[in-house]
Scaffold this active site. Structure first.
Site, PDB file in Angstrom:
ATOM      1  N   LEU A   1       0.831  -1.214   0.000  1.00 21.77           N
ATOM      2  CA  LEU A   1       0.000   0.000   0.000  1.00 21.77           C
ATOM      3  C   LEU A   1       0.864   1.263   0.000  1.00 21.77           C
ATOM      4  O   LEU A   1       0.359   2.363  -0.193  1.00 21.77           O
ATOM      5  CB  LEU A   1      -0.919   0.027   1.224  1.00 21.77           C
TER       6      LEU A   1
ATOM      7  N   LYS B   1       3.497   1.943   2.583  1.00 18.76           N
ATOM      8  CA  LYS B   1       3.855   2.444   3.932  1.00 18.76           C
ATOM      9  C   LYS B   1       5.175   3.187   3.885  1.00 18.76           C
ATOM     10  O   LYS B   1       5.347   4.205   4.549  1.00 18.76           O
ATOM     11  CB  LYS B   1       4.042   1.261   4.897  1.00 18.76           C
ATOM     12  N   GLY B   2       6.114   2.637   3.097  1.00 25.32           N
ATOM     13  CA  GLY B   2       7.437   3.257   3.007  1.00 25.32           C
ATOM     14  C   GLY B   2       7.347   4.660   2.430  1.00 25.32           C
ATOM     15  O   GLY B   2       7.989   5.589   2.916  1.00 25.32           O
TER      16      GLY B   2
ATOM     17  N   TYR C   1      13.506 -11.426  -6.742  1.00 27.83           N
ATOM     18  CA  TYR C   1      12.102 -11.781  -6.978  1.00 27.83           C
ATOM     19  C   TYR C   1      11.321 -11.841  -5.663  1.00 27.83           C
ATOM     20  O   TYR C   1      10.112 -11.668  -5.633  1.00 27.83           O
ATOM     21  CB  TYR C   1      11.982 -13.146  -7.673  1.00 27.83           C
TER      22      TYR C   1
ATOM     23  N   GLU D   1       8.669   2.491  10.689  1.00 31.45           N
ATOM     24  CA  GLU D   1       7.746   1.741   9.836  1.00 31.45           C
ATOM     25  C   GLU D   1       7.841   0.260  10.201  1.00 31.45           C
ATOM     26  O   GLU D   1       8.937  -0.296  10.253  1.00 31.45           O
ATOM     27  CB  GLU D   1       8.148   1.947   8.366  1.00 31.45           C
TER      28      GLU D   1
ATOM     29  N   ASP E   1      -0.613 -10.550  10.427  1.00 31.47           N
ATOM     30  CA  ASP E   1       0.398 -11.585  10.149  1.00 31.47           C
ATOM     31  C   ASP E   1       0.961 -12.086  11.472  1.00 31.47           C
ATOM     32  O   ASP E   1       1.206 -11.289  12.380  1.00 31.47           O
ATOM     33  CB  ASP E   1       1.606 -10.998   9.381  1.00 31.47           C
TER      34      ASP E   1
ATOM     35  N   LYS F   1     -15.444   1.125  -0.287  1.00 33.21           N
ATOM     36  CA  LYS F   1     -15.834   0.256   0.828  1.00 33.21           C
ATOM     37  C   LYS F   1     -14.932   0.454   2.047  1.00 33.21           C
ATOM     38  O   LYS F   1     -13.710   0.410   1.931  1.00 33.21           O
ATOM     39  CB  LYS F   1     -15.765  -1.210   0.373  1.00 33.21           C
TER      40      LYS F   1
ATOM     41  N   CYS G   1      28.309  -2.278 -12.094  1.00 37.63           N
ATOM     42  CA  CYS G   1      28.793  -3.467 -11.382  1.00 37.63           C
ATOM     43  C   CYS G   1      28.978  -4.636 -12.359  1.00 37.63           C
ATOM     44  O   CYS G   1      29.927  -4.616 -13.124  1.00 37.63           O
ATOM     45  CB  CYS G   1      27.876  -3.791 -10.216  1.00 37.63           C
TER      46      CYS G   1
ATOM     47  N   GLU H   1      33.547 -15.635 -12.126  1.00 37.22           N
ATOM     48  CA  GLU H   1      32.207 -15.902 -11.595  1.00 37.22           C
ATOM     49  C   GLU H   1      31.439 -16.820 -12.555  1.00 37.22           C
ATOM     50  O   GLU H   1      30.692 -17.687 -12.121  1.00 37.22           O
ATOM     51  CB  GLU H   1      31.430 -14.589 -11.409  1.00 37.22           C
TER      52      GLU H   1
ATOM     53  N   HIS I   1      27.795   1.115  -7.201  1.00 36.06           N
ATOM     54  CA  HIS I   1      26.372   1.309  -7.507  1.00 36.06           C
ATOM     55  C   HIS I   1      26.009   2.786  -7.345  1.00 36.06           C
ATOM     56  O   HIS I   1      25.540   3.196  -6.285  1.00 36.06           O
ATOM     57  CB  HIS I   1      25.506   0.471  -6.564  1.00 36.06           C
TER      58      HIS I   1
ATOM     59  N   GLU J   1      23.593   4.410  -8.394  1.00 34.12           N
ATOM     60  CA  GLU J   1      22.153   4.648  -8.212  1.00 34.12           C
ATOM     61  C   GLU J   1      21.760   4.773  -6.742  1.00 34.12           C
ATOM     62  O   GLU J   1      20.755   5.407  -6.424  1.00 34.12           O
ATOM     63  CB  GLU J   1      21.342   3.516  -8.889  1.00 34.12           C
TER      64      GLU J   1
END
Ligand code: GLN
Length: 538
Positions: free
Chosen positions: A15, A17-18, A54, A141, A148, A188, A382, A406, A508, A510
């Site tokens: 929803l 929250k963050g 994922y 948060e 849950d 609702k 990277c 790798e 990184h 970003e």
């Protein structure tokens, strides 16, 4: 003493929250308060570093090298402050601490239980960040959804804390969903009623209810929620779907969320809210003058959250360049030399994303070769940088079979190899080269032009590195090492000579892009893509 705002969520996950926590914090910051945000994640992993994207989207890395939840990225992007390991706590971390204490014998023969031992540790961590005295307000948060099983100890800890903290020192904001039923033509409130009821059965009573909705909440709906959920009507806040996450602070301010929160906390603003720069950013973001197409090539592209920080860094860079970016997600696995022209020829820029393992590697190499040969601006991050080195070694430097160890441990030419201090590491969690490291830039390089300074610091998350045994031969052929770690000589940036914009970075970039400080390489890459488009047009 800092005041505390707890943000919980109900009805369903995702929803926002963050974003709510980050937006409220932004509003409070804009009024002159010192604010920080922390996130408590109910899962049992110690951190999200070992999770597949994922599962939980991108893993965000802080300056101090903690692998954290991607919401911390939003906190940094909104507030332009740095977070650290203290800002993200998981059930795994809580249990790890409690079990270590038990093994040391700290509990003096007591039975160790969820209440009080786990909840005590949660409470200790919830207050920890405020103990520095640095902050006026701490926003906490709680991940997951009320109801849950995993979230229960956190809700219980909040219940206890509220009794222990002085009156007016804490409030709870509960975010719920008010769905629109098209067949009934109505919004609702029942899911919200149930979710608040669930919260209250645990002794936790929200002060403000934020309602995520795709339609405006009428006065009548707000009254109904207020009545059934036992809050004041003005404390029922509409959290409407927005065009971009960056609209949310403005929308929530219209709903007076910040005013109501401050009033309930008994706080006076040091200054009037000042969102001038934020609104100027929004204006630039929404009024692009040109459009470019950039391809994001990775192996998790179907999942929006997997490259969250890259998407947001592009948002900051496009506002800075006043342009629209049509970001095309291209799955590396499906790129081959047969279709590469079809897939990439219309792009003004190509970004090859970070990643791990073999899947999709050939597609990445093919895309990099295409960008190099066709003078399309290329940005490798990277793994994207490492593959640029492999591609150049094979096809320009003539080093046949060059690879990263790798992907091929036995390669004759390990142009990318496992870092020496990684060789004896067995555990996967938290053991990569993580966090901020310095990098010295070569004067006159593209990177230097972009940053406008020689010494920079960026964040890392990798185990493999540029193999310096190949530095001389690759440099001689035209792949320049333009960013070097001054302490270890590790190559952090490579650039191609005789190409409009070809930059690969081991770090990184970003992760440090914010609304207030767009990341220089992203800004420059977008500028190069704009130039590429002009060249194409003329
Ligand atoms: N898999 C590579 C390494 O570990 C790159 C990691 C990344 O892209 N974050 O070095």
């Amino acid at each position: 003493m800092a005041k505390h705002i707890f943000v919980t969520g109900g009805v369903t996950s995702s929803l926002g929250k963050g974003i709510l926590a980050a937006s409220l914090s932004k509003l409070l910051q804009s009024r002159g308060f010192k604010v920080t945000i922390q996130k408590f994640d109910p899962y049992i992993n110690v951190d999200p570093g070992t999770m597949n994207p994922y599962e939980h989207g991108e893993c965000f890395v802080t300056d101090d090298g903690t692998e954290t939840d991607l919401d911390l990225g939003h906190y940094e992007r909104f507030l332009n402050v740095r977070t650290s390991q203290a800002n993200n706590v998981t059930t795994g971390k809580i249990y790890q601490t409690v079990i270590q204490k038990e093994r040391r014998g700290d509990y003096l023969g007591k039975t160790v239980q969820v209440i009080p031992h786990i909840t005590d540790e949660i409470k200790r961590r919830m207050l920890l960040i405020s103990e520095s005295g640095e902050y006026d307000i701490v926003v906490t948060e709680v991940g997951g959804t009320v109801g849950d099983i995993e979230s229960l100890p956190y809700i219980e800890a909040i219940r206890q804390l509220r009794l222990e903290l002085p009156n007016q020192d804490s409030i709870i904001i509960h975010l719920t969903l008010v769905p629109y039923l098209a067949s009934a033509g109505e919004l609702k409130t029942k899911p919200t009623q149930h979710s608040v009821k669930e919260l209250t059965t645990h002794g936790v009573f929200p002060d403000i209810i934020a309602c995520r909705t795709e339609r405006h909440l009428s006065d009548e709906i707000k009254s109904k929620i207020a009545l059934f959920c036992n809050v004041e009507k003005r404390a029922v806040i509409e959290s409407a779907d927005a065009d971009t996450i960056y609209d949310v602070p403005v929308l929530l301010q219209e709903e007076k969320l910040d005013e109501i929160a401050l009033e309930k906390l008994g706080l006076q603003s040091p200054q009037d809210s000042n969102l001038t720069n934020w609104k100027a950013f929004l204006h630039r973001l929404k009024h692009p003058k040109k459009t470019i197409k950039i391809g994001l090539i990775g192996k998790y592209v179907e999942l929006q959250d997997a490259y969250k920080s890259i998407h947001e860094a592009f948002n900051h860079a496009k506002a800075q360049n006043e342009c629209e970016i049509e970001l095309e997600n291209i799955h590396s696995q499906y790129i081959s030399s047969d279709n590469v022209d079809l897939k990439l020829s219309h792009l003004n820029g190509i970004l090859v994303a970070p990643g791990f393992g073999d899947r999709g590697i050939n597609g990445k190499l093919t895309a990099i070769k295409y960008a190099r040969e066709n003078n399309i601006p290329f940005f490798g991050i990277c793994l994207g940088m490492q593959m640029a080195v492999v591609e150049f070694s094979r096809h320009v430097a003539g080093i046949e079979g060059a690879h990263s160890t790798e992907m091929n441990e036995q390669t004759e030419h390990p142009v990318i190899s496992l870092m020496a201090d990684q060789k004896d590491i067995v555990d996967k969690g938290g053991t990569m080269r993580l966090g901020a490291y310095d990098c010295a830039l070569k004067e006159g390089s593209k990177a230097h032009q972009a940053y406008g300074e020689i010494l920079i610091s960026e964040r890392h998350r990798h185990r493999f590195e540029f193999n310096n045994d190949y530095l001389e031969v690759l440099t001689a052929k035209g792949l320049k090492a333009t960013g070097i770690n001054p302490a270890t000589n590790l190559v952090e940036i490579v650039e191609l000579e005789n190409h409009p914009w070809f930059v690969g970075v081991q770090f990184h970039p970003e992760l440090k892009s914010t609304v207030a400080n767009p990341q220089p390489l992203f800004v420059d890459f977008v500028e190069a893509a704009l130039k590429h488009k002009e060249v194409l047009v003329h």
